[in-house]
Design a protein around this motif. Structure first.
Motif, PDB file in Angstrom:
ATOM      1  N   ASN A 254       0.826  -1.208   0.000  1.00 60.28           N
ATOM      2  CA  ASN A 254       0.000   0.000   0.000  1.00 60.28           C
ATOM      3  C   ASN A 254       0.858   1.256   0.000  1.00 60.28           C
ATOM      4  O   ASN A 254       0.576   2.216  -0.721  1.00 60.28           O
ATOM      5  N   GLN A 257       2.507   1.670  -3.533  1.00 64.41           N
ATOM      6  CA  GLN A 257       1.549   2.081  -4.559  1.00 64.41           C
ATOM      7  C   GLN A 257       1.085   3.521  -4.338  1.00 64.41           C
ATOM      8  O   GLN A 257       0.921   4.281  -5.296  1.00 64.41           O
ATOM      9  N   THR A 258       0.884   3.890  -3.064  1.00 59.41           N
ATOM     10  CA  THR A 258       0.493   5.275  -2.754  1.00 59.41           C
ATOM     11  C   THR A 258       1.638   6.234  -3.067  1.00 59.41           C
ATOM     12  O   THR A 258       1.421   7.325  -3.592  1.00 59.41           O
ATOM     13  N   GLN A 332      -4.026   9.779   1.252  1.00 60.80           N
ATOM     14  CA  GLN A 332      -3.657   8.361   1.187  1.00 60.80           C
ATOM     15  C   GLN A 332      -2.202   8.172   1.587  1.00 60.80           C
ATOM     16  O   GLN A 332      -1.851   7.216   2.287  1.00 60.80           O
ATOM     17  N   ALA A 336      -0.753   5.872   4.582  1.00 61.55           N
ATOM     18  CA  ALA A 336       0.201   4.796   4.260  1.00 61.55           C
ATOM     19  C   ALA A 336       1.491   4.984   5.050  1.00 61.55           C
ATOM     20  O   ALA A 336       2.063   4.021   5.573  1.00 61.55           O
TER      21      ALA A 336
END
Length: 358
Positions: A254, A257-258, A332, A336
């Motif tokens: 996560n 990807q963030t 996000q 994260a």
């Protein structure tokens, strides 16, 4: 790049070894299950199914990957510095500016126009993808092993429930025999007739034999129940460990990807800012020199005017969506980062305080 590649190879080796250890531990638990089903002793297999070695290696593997991710964060934080440096004139451009400011500005504008600002972004995305694939492979193994162990665990829980039921029924029968034994013993003690006494003693002997057989069965059932209980506890602990490891992998995935989304937004914002600043700088310069500007500056002004109008329209149309998206990505990113910091507090502290090797 070389350091990153070496670190990735090390992480790949650690992931492969971790997967081997995880599979071995699951296999040992499965072997114990098979032995129990065959009625052989599985105690050794259960007791040897230690998690310590797996946990130690997994922690080392995740720490290595966490450092890789933080290394990418460091590169990302240098984006703004790189862009600031790009805005500054090179030594040659400054030298040319002594003789012709317009030519110097034109050279810088051309350098900015042709600068490949996407190279670093693509490189970072590529590196993020490499790590994500590594983590996703590990996550798939963890989920696969978890399904296996949970399947065995379900069967064992059912078997233990059945075994405990048998044990309780056996104990109830044993308890029910006690009054019969006492009654027979009392009757024998007062019986005067030899033949009748002999029959009672034979009946007592048969009842005692049945009683002792039941007590022996109780011990066997009890031992089986205890073995199943130990297996279940090991299985539950292993499933819990696999779930926790999977959660860690998902936190890392996560974050990566963030981070990638955030890098795209950051690069886009910085690129627009840089190009806009350069255009404004040249536009001001053209305005200052007015009619004395040369043909090159006139051409540049026309290009800037046209490009600025088109760009302004695009920016006005896209601004709201862009800002909503950027704000969402930043939110996000914060979440994260928070999850990552909780999982890898020690690594974060070493990184922030440069305590490597301490």
């Amino acid at each position: 790049m070389a350091d990153f590649d070496a670190q990735v190879r090390e992480s790949q080796a650690q992931v492969a070894e971790a997967q081997t250890k995880i599979s071995e531990l699951t296999s040992r638990i499965e072997t114990a299950r098979q032995k129990m089903a065959a009625g052989t002793d599985a105690t050794v297999d259960i007791e040897n199914a230690t998690l310590d070695d797996v946990h130690a290696h997994t922690e080392m593997m995740n720490a290595n990957i966490a450092e890789l991710i933080m290394g990418l964060d460091d590169v990302t934080s240098g984006f703004s510095r790189d862009f600031a440096e790009m805005r500054e004139k090179t030594g040659w451009e400054s030298f040319v500016g002594i003789f012709s400011q317009a030519k110097s500005d034109s050279m810088r504008q051309e350098r900015m126009r042709t600068a490949s600002v996407d190279d670093k972004l693509q490189d970072l995305i590529s590196k993020s993808d490499i790590i994500v694939r590594l983590l996703e492979g590990q996550l798939a193994v963890l989920n696969e092993q978890k399904v296996k162990v949970e399947g065995n665990l379900t069967e064992t829980l059912d078997e233990r429930e059945f075994t405990v039921g048998e044990l309780e029924a056996l104990r109830a029968e044993i308890l029910a025999m006690d009054p019969k034994l006492i009654e027979l013993e009392n009757r024998i003690s007062v019986e005067q007739d030899a033949a009748a006494r002999t029959r009672l003693e034979t009946e007592l002997a048969d009842l005692n034999k049945a009683y002792n057989d039941m007590v022996q069965q109780e011990q066997v059932k009890l031992a089986k129940s205890q073995t199943l209980e130990r297996y279940i506890e090991k299985g539950k602990t292993w499933v819990d460990s696999l779930q926790n490891q999977a959660a860690t992998q998902m936190v890392l995935i996560n974050k990566l990807q963030t981070d990638t989304k955030q890098r795209v937004v950051l690069y886009d914002a910085l690129t627009k800012s840089l190009k806009t600043a350069q255009q404004q700088d040249v536009a001001h310069r053209i305005n200052e020199i007015g009619v004395q500007t040369d043909q090159e500056a006139q051409t540049a002004m026309a290009q800037i005017g046209s490009a600025t109008n088109a760009r302004m329209a695009d920016m006005l149309e896209a601004h709201e969506d862009h800002m909503v998206f950027a704000r969402k990505v930043l939110e996000q990113k914060a979440k994260a980062d928070e999850r990552f910091a909780r999982r890898f507090a020690g690594i974060v502290e070493k990184h922030d305080k440069n305590l490597y090797g301490a």
